[in-house]
Design an enzyme around this catalytic site. Structure first.
Site, short mmCIF file in Angstrom:
data_model
loop_
_atom_site.label_atom_id
_atom_site.label_comp_id
_atom_site.label_asym_id
_atom_site.label_seq_id
_atom_site.Cartn_x
_atom_site.Cartn_y
_atom_site.Cartn_z
N ARG A 158 7.72 7.24 -31.87
CA ARG A 158 8.83 8.48 -32.30
C ARG A 158 9.61 8.38 -33.02
NH1 ARG A 158 8.83 6.60 -26.49
NH2 ARG A 158 7.94 7.97 -25.41
N GLU A 209 1.03 17.36 -23.72
CA GLU A 209 2.81 17.37 -22.81
C GLU A 209 3.50 18.31 -22.06
OE1 GLU A 209 5.32 15.26 -24.91
OE2 GLU A 209 4.65 16.40 -26.63
N HIS A 243 14.76 10.52 -22.30
CA HIS A 243 14.16 9.67 -24.02
C HIS A 243 15.64 7.97 -23.80
CE1 HIS A 243 13.64 9.63 -28.26
NE2 HIS A 243 12.85 8.81 -27.92
N ASN A 252 5.98 12.30 -19.80
CA ASN A 252 7.53 12.47 -19.64
C ASN A 252 7.22 13.83 -19.15
OD1 ASN A 252 7.72 9.19 -19.50
ND2 ASN A 252 7.69 9.22 -21.79
N ASP A 253 6.64 14.25 -20.85
CA ASP A 253 7.14 15.72 -20.61
C ASP A 253 6.28 16.22 -19.75
OD1 ASP A 253 9.14 16.47 -22.63
OD2 ASP A 253 8.81 15.50 -23.55
N CYS A 264 0.73 8.28 -23.05
CA CYS A 264 1.04 7.12 -23.97
C CYS A 264 3.09 7.58 -23.25
CB CYS A 264 1.67 7.73 -24.85
SG CYS A 264 2.05 9.44 -25.39
N ARG A 303 3.77 9.83 -34.83
CA ARG A 303 4.26 11.50 -34.04
C ARG A 303 4.83 11.75 -35.10
NH1 ARG A 303 6.59 12.35 -28.59
NH2 ARG A 303 8.81 11.67 -29.15
N ARG A 341 13.73 16.13 -17.29
CA ARG A 341 13.81 13.85 -16.95
C ARG A 341 14.99 13.61 -16.93
NH1 ARG A 341 9.72 13.81 -22.97
NH2 ARG A 341 10.61 11.23 -22.56
C1 PEP Z 1 5.64 12.18 -22.86
O1 PEP Z 1 6.69 13.32 -23.05
O2 PEP Z 1 5.24 11.52 -22.47
C2 PEP Z 1 6.20 11.22 -24.79
C3 PEP Z 1 5.49 9.98 -24.56
O3 PEP Z 1 7.15 11.96 -25.55
P1 PEP Z 1 8.61 11.52 -25.24
O4 PEP Z 1 8.72 11.11 -24.04
O5 PEP Z 1 9.22 11.27 -26.66
O6 PEP Z 1 9.22 12.92 -24.79
MG MG Z 2 7.39 13.89 -25.34
#
Ligand code: PEP
Ligand code: MG
Length: 651
Positions: free
Chosen positions: A366, A507, A259, A530-531, A578, A402, A541
């Site tokens: 976010r 995710e 993040h 990402n998750d 996303c 979100r 991550r």
């Molecule tokens: C993700 O997990 O890909 C996502 C968009 O949410 P965040 O990066 O805020 O966890």
């Molecule tokens: Mg996420």
């Protein structure tokens, strides 16, 4: 281009202000005669000791290039400003009897964080020469013990209860009392006594840093044009950075999709994370050239490196101007297929960047920013104001909000107080994160739902639920949503005829594999790659040590994306990506080939992604995706993706 900056507060003479305990800059450089306690009692986790162990500072004064993980493009040339030098701000504070529990919980969280840091340091000892290991290991063991049921910890707890002191003040007072008792002991080994007292102070400082820094670290004093250096930067820290003042950011910790990285990209600050040994190699007042696109930092650059840095900076500015021209052009393939390219938003300060980038609305807000760097929870009005600003700032193009994704690496210390007594558990990424926490504390969800419903009168909005793994979480959230709709209507608020749809982040592998079942409860999907990559590959991550294993092109991740996308498309339900993958132009042919027509990314990535879309043909993408999905070797997939040439339809 960010230009060269004047020397920082540490000055050209290399002298810095004293630390809280009056230790001088000399001790920080590992030159103190006191030995091991000073090497780790310098607030820099023994990094000066490591520097010494690796060659007695032989590198100081010489040009040195360190390679890390490229995070946010752009070139910064400036003076380094090491945040580790700033003492933790912890003014004396009394508390009320009603705050004792919360203060104890803060102390417990700081102890847990400190323990984690010390074990991480221990794990890293292996890279040091044997002698240094032998010297440092017992010290780290002593630190671990002090973070257990030691006199320091017991004493601090007692002071919170009996003297009604804040955790920082209690730790400080107890550490002073213990250190004074040690120094007054009848013992001829005065150096040994000083060493032991220093160890107590070091642990107290670490606890104080953990109690105060997250969410309350201030970067106001960073001299303009500096390259900010940190051991680790939290997302909340990144939210405090002013991109007009800071030329670049470099940190030892952090991965490309954490993040913090996302925030830095959002702010457009040239940044590199995962730079091993960075803090060791620095000297106060050093100049540096940081290249966020290449993922390098050159410390003390010679004339050649400086010239190369300036050249790269000019080239980057030209490229941005060229891409800027794409702003008004549609994201449409050569055979007329339209793509929706939206922006992700981390903080409202990004709104002008989003407008400049030519985004078609915001595909992911976010909302964690509302909970960062503050004490207590934001109320409905605070939510409404923030959402209003975003909806009005995007000309009604559509905003997907979100609800709070608290937990995991997004743990916000300031929030912990507000959501007591819940803790994310020993493994926060697998604990009470996202929707799980919101369903435990529905009032948090209710406040967000109410504010989103009110803002729906001003423009098109959608609601997104984070970290869903089972369909029931969606139906439970919908029950709460329905209740809030009624309540808001009773308050006399006029709601649009079509209420904001309720979508789900896909995710986790569990959600992706159950996407067909979850789709029955959801109005749309947003695939959070990402998750999804993190949970599928069991790679944190934000963790630099395993960042080489973090690979969204791993066939397992791609298959999950495909499965979830197809589940949505079968029901003609909107689906987007996303995660950070969406902002990588090289991955666009594959994502389009898998059937995706909506991508949401960091605003600065939109022009390059649009450029790619405009060069593609949908049939080629579909053929290419089939070819990729037949592969099982991640390296072969990488190769295919890197070699895809738009227009030629081959990879
Ligand atoms: C993700 O997990 O890909 C996502 C968009 O949410 P965040 O990066 O805020 O966890
Ligand atoms: Mg996420």
């Amino acid at each position: 281009m960010k230009t060269e900056a004047p020397p920082g507060p540490r000055g050209a003479d290399g002298k810095s202000a004293e630390t809280r305990d009056g230790k001088s800059a000399g001790a920080r450089d590992g030159k103190s005669a006191e030995g091991r306690e000073d090497r780790l009692a310098d607030g820099r986790d023994g990094k000066s000791a490591k520097a010494e162990a690796r060659g007695k500072g032989a590198r100081r004064g010489r040009e040195l290039t360190i390679k890390g993980i490229p995070i946010s493009p752009g070139v910064a040339i400036g003076t380094v400003y090491d945040t580790a030098e700033a003492p933790a701000a912890a003014p004396r504070r009394n508390i009320t009897a009603g705050q004792v529990e919360a203060e104890r919980a803060r102390l417990n969280a700081a102890i847990a964080a400190s323990r984690k840091q010390v074990s991480k340091l221990k794990a890293r000892l292996a890279i040091l020469p044997e002698e240094a290991q032998e010297e440092l290991e017992p010290l780290l063991d002593a630190y671990s013990m002090m973070l257990g049921e030691s006199r320091l910890i017991r004493g601090a707890r007692k002071r919170i209860d009996a003297e009604l002191l804040s955790a920082e003040t209690a730790v400080d007072d107890e550490a002073d009392a213990i250190a004074n008792a040690i120094l007054q002991a009848r013992d001829d080994d005065k150096a040994g006594l000083r060493r032991r007292a220093g160890e107590v102070h070091e642990i107290a400082r670490r606890l104080t840093r953990n109690l105060t820094e997250s969410g309350f670290r201030s970067f106001k004093d960073v001299p303009e044009g500096s390259i900010l250096i940190a051991e680790e930067l939290t997302p909340a820290d990144a939210a405090l950075l002013d991109p007009s003042r800071i030329a670049g950011v470099a940190a030892e910790e952090g991965g490309a999709d954490g993040h913090t990285a996302i925030m830095l990209r959002a702010l457009g600050i040239p940044s590199v994370l995962g730079l091993p040994g960075l803090a060791n190699a620095l000297s106060r007042g050093d100049q540096a050239v940081l290249d966020g696109g290449a993922g390098t930092i050159v410390l003390r650059p010679g004339p050649e490196a400086l010239a190369a840095g300036r050249e790269a900076s000019v080239a980057y500015a030209k490229e941005r101007t060229r891409l800027g021209k794409l702003r008004r052009l549609p994201a449409i393939t050569t055979d007329g297929e339209e793509m929706e390219l939206q922006a992700n938003l981390e903080i409202p300060a990004e709104l002008p960047l989003i407008a400049q980038a030519g985004a078609q609305g915001v595909g992911l807000v976010r909302t964690e920013f509302l909970f960062m760097n503050r004490q207590g929870l934001p109320d409905e009005e605070a939510h409404y104001e923030a959402y209003r600003q975003i909806v009005e700032g995007t000309d009604g193009a559509g905003v997907t909000i979100r609800v709070l994704d608290w937990g995991g690496e997004k743990d916000m210390e300031a929030l912990a107080e507000g959501i007591e007594p819940f803790h994310a558990g020993p493994n926060p990424a697998l604990g009470l994160r996202g929707i799980r926490m919101l369903l435990r504390r529905p009032e948090l969800l209710e406040v967000q739902f109410a504010a989103i419903l009110r803002v729906a009168a001003l423009g098109k909005v959608r609601i997104l639920l984070p970290m869903v793994t089972i369909p029931e979480e969606v139906s439970k959230a919908r029950e709460i949503y329905d209740r809030v709709v009624k309540r808001v209507r009773r308050r006399g608020v006029t709601l649009p005829e079509k209420l904001p749809p309720l979508g789900v982040m896909i995710e986790t592998p569990g959600a992706a594999l159950a996407a067909d079942a979850i789709a029955l409860e959801a109005d749309f999907f947003a695939i959070g790659t990402n998750d999804l990559a993190m949970y599928t590959l069991a790679v944190d991550r934000a963790e630099v040590e395993v960042s080489h294993l973090y690979d969204p092109l791993h066939p397992a991740v791609l298959r999950l994306i495909q499965f979830a996308t197809e589940a949505a498309l079968r029901l003609r339900m909107p689906v987007s990506v996303c995660g950070e993958m969406a902002g990588n132009p090289r991955l666009v042919p594959l994502l389009m080939g898998l059937g995706l027509r909506s991508l949401s990314m960091n605003a600065s990535a939109i022009p390059r992604v649009k450029q790619m879309v405009r060069a593609l043909n949908v049939d080629d993408c579909a053929r290419f995706a089939r070819r990729v999905m037949e592969q099982s070797d991640p390296l072969r997939i990488q190769e295919l993706v890197m070699n895809f040439v738009p227009g030629e339809g081959k990879g």
